[in-house]
Write an enzyme that holds these catalytic residues in place. Structure first.
Site, PDB file in Angstrom:
ATOM      1  N   LYS A 162     -20.579   6.856  14.040  1.00 40.81           N
ATOM      2  CA  LYS A 162     -19.220   6.612  14.457  1.00 40.81           C
ATOM      3  C   LYS A 162     -17.911   8.097  14.089  1.00 40.81           C
ATOM      4  O   LYS A 162     -17.134   8.766  14.229  1.00 40.81           O
ATOM      5  CB  LYS A 162     -18.381   5.077  14.963  1.00 40.81           C
ATOM      6  CG  LYS A 162     -19.445   4.453  15.503  1.00 40.81           C
ATOM      7  CD  LYS A 162     -18.695   4.358  16.693  1.00 40.81           C
ATOM      8  CE  LYS A 162     -19.496   3.932  17.996  1.00 40.81           C
ATOM      9  NZ  LYS A 162     -19.284   3.869  19.264  1.00 40.81           N
ATOM     10  N   SER A 166     -28.451   4.842  14.852  1.00 40.74           N
ATOM     11  CA  SER A 166     -27.834   5.155  14.806  1.00 40.74           C
ATOM     12  C   SER A 166     -26.704   4.067  13.758  1.00 40.74           C
ATOM     13  O   SER A 166     -25.135   4.866  13.445  1.00 40.74           O
ATOM     14  CB  SER A 166     -26.719   5.124  16.669  1.00 40.74           C
ATOM     15  OG  SER A 166     -27.665   3.508  16.303  1.00 40.74           O
ATOM     16  N   GLU A 201      -9.509   1.457  20.106  1.00 39.35           N
ATOM     17  CA  GLU A 201      -9.863   0.237  20.069  1.00 39.35           C
ATOM     18  C   GLU A 201     -11.246  -0.207  19.067  1.00 39.35           C
ATOM     19  O   GLU A 201     -11.581   1.044  18.763  1.00 39.35           O
ATOM     20  CB  GLU A 201      -9.960   0.619  21.672  1.00 39.35           C
ATOM     21  CG  GLU A 201     -11.270   0.607  22.178  1.00 39.35           C
ATOM     22  CD  GLU A 201     -12.378   2.487  22.158  1.00 39.35           C
ATOM     23  OE1 GLU A 201     -10.831   2.993  21.262  1.00 39.35           O
ATOM     24  OE2 GLU A 201     -12.700   3.035  21.433  1.00 39.35           O
TER      25      GLU A 201
END
Lengths: 409, 273
Positions: free
Chosen positions: A102, A391, A124
């Protein structure tokens, strides 16, 4: 950045989207009128700064020194041997600062926000990973940061809520609708429409109105670019298959995109089948949904026959979203990528498998990719190669896993 | 001539401004909507804007979000809303009805099927909040084919260039969003609105309605000085919310209809003064 080729016959898959953000019939800009101008401003800034050597140099420096890139491409030798098929390489996004892919995107968008002179950052978050990654870079630049999070998710992810608060962000509980990620996204849009003059909205996945899907992809594509160089160094050739999990699909598109024109590389996106696709209790719009319009773009959605968005389920909060990035919808329709789904149970087994065989504890999101690799690898030859995107790391999920295993702390 | 066009022409002749109430269909229960529509007309409404409930109303503030949620408890669908309008048309063939909502329910039904059913039900205009003209290549012709007016929003951030583009595709009326923000916002700056309307008037001859932030007779009257239509939504839906939890639906509906009628009557009086 995408560029238009003069000759239609030379058009490559990586040239998408078109200038209005369309990937075939998907993507586009479906927002209230007030957001049209700010999105245009953002699109111009994104196009401008992606060609600005100073911007790219600052981004590369931050990715190297703050995020810790390049992330290793690790040959999972023992796991490969146990599965008895292809050689499996793991792209270690779990080793990034904040523990997931991220941050590649939040570092990039935050630099854009700074260049555009925005002083207030909103985001968000579902599981809280994107919220933490946003709060982290906002803290570093000293910018005001507000994170919208569904009231349900705030209860499920108390640790990440506290992390965001420690980082100086304000976490706003969203009480509307299903009180989860999709509602947090609605609320962030409402904030943005009200405060557009000074506010930058950092969307966490490769979805939303144009230019977000393309921009988030371009920030995440560093994953695939590195992986390509690394596999050439390790093996002297491209992989046979890529595997990544898909919620909104940003880690997946980040890995896939640099390989998209290499037609000999098979691509697998793994959605969350939850309790099983046949139960309806899942988060797999590509495998079991229909095209529709939500959150600013046309894409595959989980919806009822009247077009209302329906609740989703996955053991992994990061995959618990009823839509998916529009580029994936397009890759599915043209047959370039394969989309599959694995259940909660299979993902949990994947979590334990990788932890025990490689000493790497994966996020439950990534565990979906692991579960699919355990099916795929044995069907392939020993000299074939899979690159799987690991990830995120699993520390955040230990409570969930323990609860499912019947353990109380 | 479309009902909307005819309505504005008559109002112009009478030197009057249009009062346009918004309510969400099926809020707080499906039984109320038909009666409420008729009573709003009796209280002075010129055009009715009927909200189509959607699970993810991203342009709406908390008041209208909750209206959608209440309506969806009963599963009020786009098909149901069209059914209500068809019933309304049995006794009212004059008052224009505009659907206001989000694209996905229309997308799922299919543009052509929707336009045909809406026209058959007696709908006059369609305002879909999340489809800008740039994405409406097949949506607009589908509406036109069935004589439905595509109604578009202009906002404080819309550039003059975009205004021209939008006005080229719009018919019926133009809806000017008075504030940057979602529905139900409080601060409406009448002077700023008047200034923007001057620019809009240079671009189009279509009547302009103003909404977002009109709370009472006073703001309605102020906006009526500068625009052809005044749209009032959250202020009415608030009254629904306050009475939604009465002992019986019948009780709730009676009170809601009475209170909304009172507010509309006072706005009508103020607009006509």
């Amino acid at each position: 950045m995408t560029t238009q080729t003069q000759d239609q016959s030379e058009k490559k898959l990586s040239d998408m989207p078109d200038e209005n953000g369309h990937f075939g019939q998907y993507g586009g800009i479906f927002v209230p009128e007030t957001l049209m101008e700010p999105l245009d401003e953002l699109k111009k800034a994104y196009i401008h700064f992606f060609e600005d050597p100073d911007f790219i140099a600052e981004l590369d420096s931050d990715l190297a020194n703050y995020v810790g890139r390049p992330s290793p491409l690790y040959f999972a030798e023992r796991w490969s041997r146990e599965l008895g098929g292809a050689k499996i390489y793991l792209k270690r996004e779990d080793l990034n600062h904040t523990g997931a892919h991220k941050v590649n995107n939040t570092v990039g968008q935050m630099l854009l926000a700074k260049r555009m002179g925005k002083t207030r950052i909103i985001a968000e978050t579902g599981a809280g990973q994107h919220g933490v990654a946003t709060a982290t870079v906002a803290a570093r630049l000293g910018l005001e940061c507000i994170v919208y999070m569904g009231a349900e998710d705030i209860q499920r992810q108390a640790l990440n809520v506290y992390r965001m608060k420690l980082l100086g962000a304000k976490v706003v509980s969203v009480e509307s609708g299903s009180r989860t990620l999709k509602d947090a996204l609605n609320e962030a849009m409402r904030d943005w429409v009200t405060n557009i003059d000074n506010t930058f909205y950092i969307i966490g996945t490769a979805a939303g109105p144009h230019p977000y899907p393309a921009m988030v992809r371009d920030f995440q594509a560093v994953i695939g670019r590195e992986a390509k160089e690394q596999i050439m160094a390790h093996e002297g050739r491209l992989p046979d298959a890529l595997v990544a999990c898909i919620g909104g699909g940003s880690n997946a598109i980040g890995l896939f995109y640099p390989f998209i024109d290499d037609m000999d590389v098979s691509i697998y996106g793994v959605e969350a089948a939850g309790h099983g696709l046949e139960t309806g209790d899942h988060a797999a719009p590509l495998c079991a949904g229909k095209p529709g319009v939500l959150h600013g773009n046309r894409t595959y959605l989980m919806e009822d026959r009247h077009g209302q968005i329906i609740p989703t389920h996955s053991v992994s909060a990061g995959l618990d979203y009823p839509g998916v990035g529009p580029e994936h919808s397009w890759l599915k329709d043209i047959g370039r990528a394969n989309y599959v789904a694995v259940t909660d149970e299979e993902a949990l087994k994947g979590f334990h498998d990788l932890t025990l065989t490689e000493g790497i504890m994966p996020a439950l999101e990534s565990s979906h990719a692991i579960a699919y690799v355990t099916k795929l690898a044995p069907t392939m030859d020993k000299d074939q190669i899979i690159i799987m995107n690991l990830s995120g790391r699993g520390d955040k999920d230990i409570h969930t896993v323990a609860t499912i295993d019947g353990i109380e702390f | 001539m479309s009902r909307i066009k005819g309505c504005f022409e008559q109002l112009k002749k009478d030197n009057k401004k249009a009062l346009v109430p918004y309510v969400a269909a099926g809020d707080p229960n499906p039984e109320i909507t038909l009666d409420l529509m008729h009573s709003m007309v009796e209280s002075g409404a010129d055009i009715i804007e009927l909200g189509v409930p959607f699970s993810d109303p991203m342009a709406d503030g908390p008041v209208i979000q909750k209206a959608s949620e209440r309506a969806l408890i009963y599963g009020t669908s786009l098909t149901d809303v069209l059914g209500i309008i068809k019933n309304f048309r049995e006794t009212n063939n004059k008052t224009p009805v505009v659907l206001m909502g989000y694209l996905n329910p229309i997308e799922v039904m299919g543009y052509d099927k929707f336009a045909s059913m809406a026209s058959d039900a007696g709908v006059d205009g369609v305002l879909t909040v999340d489809i800008p003209p740039e994405e409406a290549e097949t949506y607009i012709p589908a509406l036109r084919e069935f004589d439905l007016d595509p109604i578009f929003l202009l906002s404080p951030t819309t550039t003059k260039e975009r205004m021209k583009l939008i006005c080229q595709y719009a018919s019926g009326f133009i809806y000017y969003v008075a504030v940057k923000g979602v529905t139900g916002t409080s601060a409406l700056d009448t002077a700023a609105v008047a200034k923007r309307l001057e620019i809009i008037k240079e671009i189009t001859d279509l009547p302009v309605g103003v909404g977002f932030g009109i709370k009472n007779a006073e703001t309605a009257s102020a906006i009526g000085q500068v625009a052809e239509a005044v749209v009032v939504g959250s202020a009415l839906v608030n009254l629904v919310e306050q009475n939604a939890h009465a002992l019986s639906n019948e009780d709730a509906n009676k009170k809601i209809i009475k209170e909304i009628s009172q507010v509309l009557s006072s706005m009508r009086t103020a607009l006509d003064a």
